[in-house]
Design an enzyme around this catalytic site. Structure first.
Site, PDB file in Angstrom:
ATOM      1  N   TYR A 167      38.535  45.319  29.947  1.00 30.76           N
ATOM      2  CA  TYR A 167      38.717  44.064  28.768  1.00 30.76           C
ATOM      3  C   TYR A 167      38.370  44.720  27.775  1.00 30.76           C
ATOM      4  CZ  TYR A 167      38.600  39.596  27.165  1.00 30.76           C
ATOM      5  OH  TYR A 167      38.681  38.223  26.376  1.00 30.76           O
ATOM      6  N   LYS A 176      40.837  44.677  24.305  1.00 30.99           N
ATOM      7  CA  LYS A 176      40.551  43.683  22.908  1.00 30.99           C
ATOM      8  C   LYS A 176      40.093  44.747  21.693  1.00 30.99           C
ATOM      9  CE  LYS A 176      41.104  39.958  25.034  1.00 30.99           C
ATOM     10  NZ  LYS A 176      42.320  39.035  24.487  1.00 30.99           N
TER      11      LYS A 176
END
Length: 296
Positions: free
Chosen positions: A169, A173
């Protein structure tokens, strides 16, 4: 919100009456963006991998808002799907989109690097990073040709405040943040604005959908409900900032604190994050950092 973009020029209100494409519009922040754009008199293509959710967003706009919306099924991890989405938007708008919101994303966390598995890396990066790359690479030439408009990419505070057991993640991002800053530089001096949204907890359902153990999911969902901002306030704040030509939108106090600490004390920040991760059981460490749902 941090005032870190004081040298960027104030642009026209791009969110008013926009011809907008929103990915991950079937729920959470994406649905809130679609609602807010409709309230501002826009026309919106509500794209989502779940066609029924996209249709629900469109139906709610038809009942409650002055804007006009169109549902569209799109898997942003597939380049061909995003190409078709761009052509569809041009057909219903009778011209190019003026605002593209690359919002679709999924949660991921709970395991250290080496135990995540390539399937989870591919799933997470396929949506969270490649989905945004597809949206930018496909829509940017259309915006250049039109000579005006904007792109909003939804990242996360995890893009700069990286936490253990969230590598896939965090990586996705962080890539969205770097891509957005690069595009802002490339569009400098034009009437095309780029904004990147970096929130922490938002009251959505990402925790229930994320592939993490039940205990962390429940705790993260509780934290979101207790401390998270509403998707509506996040969408409104981001669109207002985009209208002002702001690049970074860091809307919450905890995200702003992370932003400052990471930049002022990068080495110490990472050391403290590692210490906290070692003090917490693995499931609790994952739960404490599970990020917001951003669509799909």
């Amino acid at each position: 919100m941090l005032g870190l973009d004081i040298f960027r020029p104030f642009g026209p209100p791009r969110s008013r009456g926009a011809r907008a494409v929103v990915t991950g519009a079937g729920s959470g922040i994406g649905r809130a963006f679609a609602h807010e754009l409709a309230a501002r008199g826009g026309r919106i293509v509500c794209a989502d991998i779940d066609e029924d959710r996209a249709a629900e967003t469109v139906a709610s706009i038809g009942r409650e808002y002055p804007g006009v919306a169109y549902p569209f099924r799109c898997d942003v991890a597939k380049r061909d799907d995003v190409e078709v989405l761009a052509r569809y938007a041009e057909s219903v708008f009778d011209g190019p989109a003026t605002l593209v919101i690359n919002n679709a994303g999924v949660g991921s966390g709970g395991l250290p690097v080496g135990e995540i598995g390539f399937a989870e890396w591919e799933r997470t990066l396929g949506i969270n990073l490649w989905g945004v790359i597809h949206g930018c690479e496909i829509f940017a030439p259309r915006l250049r040709e039109a000579g005006h408009g904007g792109i909003i990419n939804v990242a996360s505070a995890a893009s700069f405040g990286t936490a253990p057991r969230m590598a896939a993640y965090n990586t996705g991002k962080a890539g969205v943040l770097a891509l957005s800053e690069t595009m802002a530089a490339e569009f400098g001096g034009t009437d095309i604005a780029v904004t990147v949204l970096c929130p922490t907890f938002v009251r959505t359902n990402i925790a229930r959908d994320a592939p993490v153990p039940a205990g962390p999911r429940e705790l993260a969902d509780t934290l979101m409900r207790w401390t998270g901002f509403s998707p509506e306030s996040i969408a409104r704040t981001t669109l207002d900032a985009h209208d002002r030509g702001r690049l970074h939108v860091v809307p919450q106090p905890d995200a702003q604190l992370l932003w400052l600490l990471k930049r002022l004390f990068p080495g110490q920040y990472t050391a403290v994050a590692g210490l906290l991760a070692r003090l917490l059981p693995a499931e609790e460490a994952a739960a404490s950092t599970t990020p917001e749902r951003t669509g799909v």
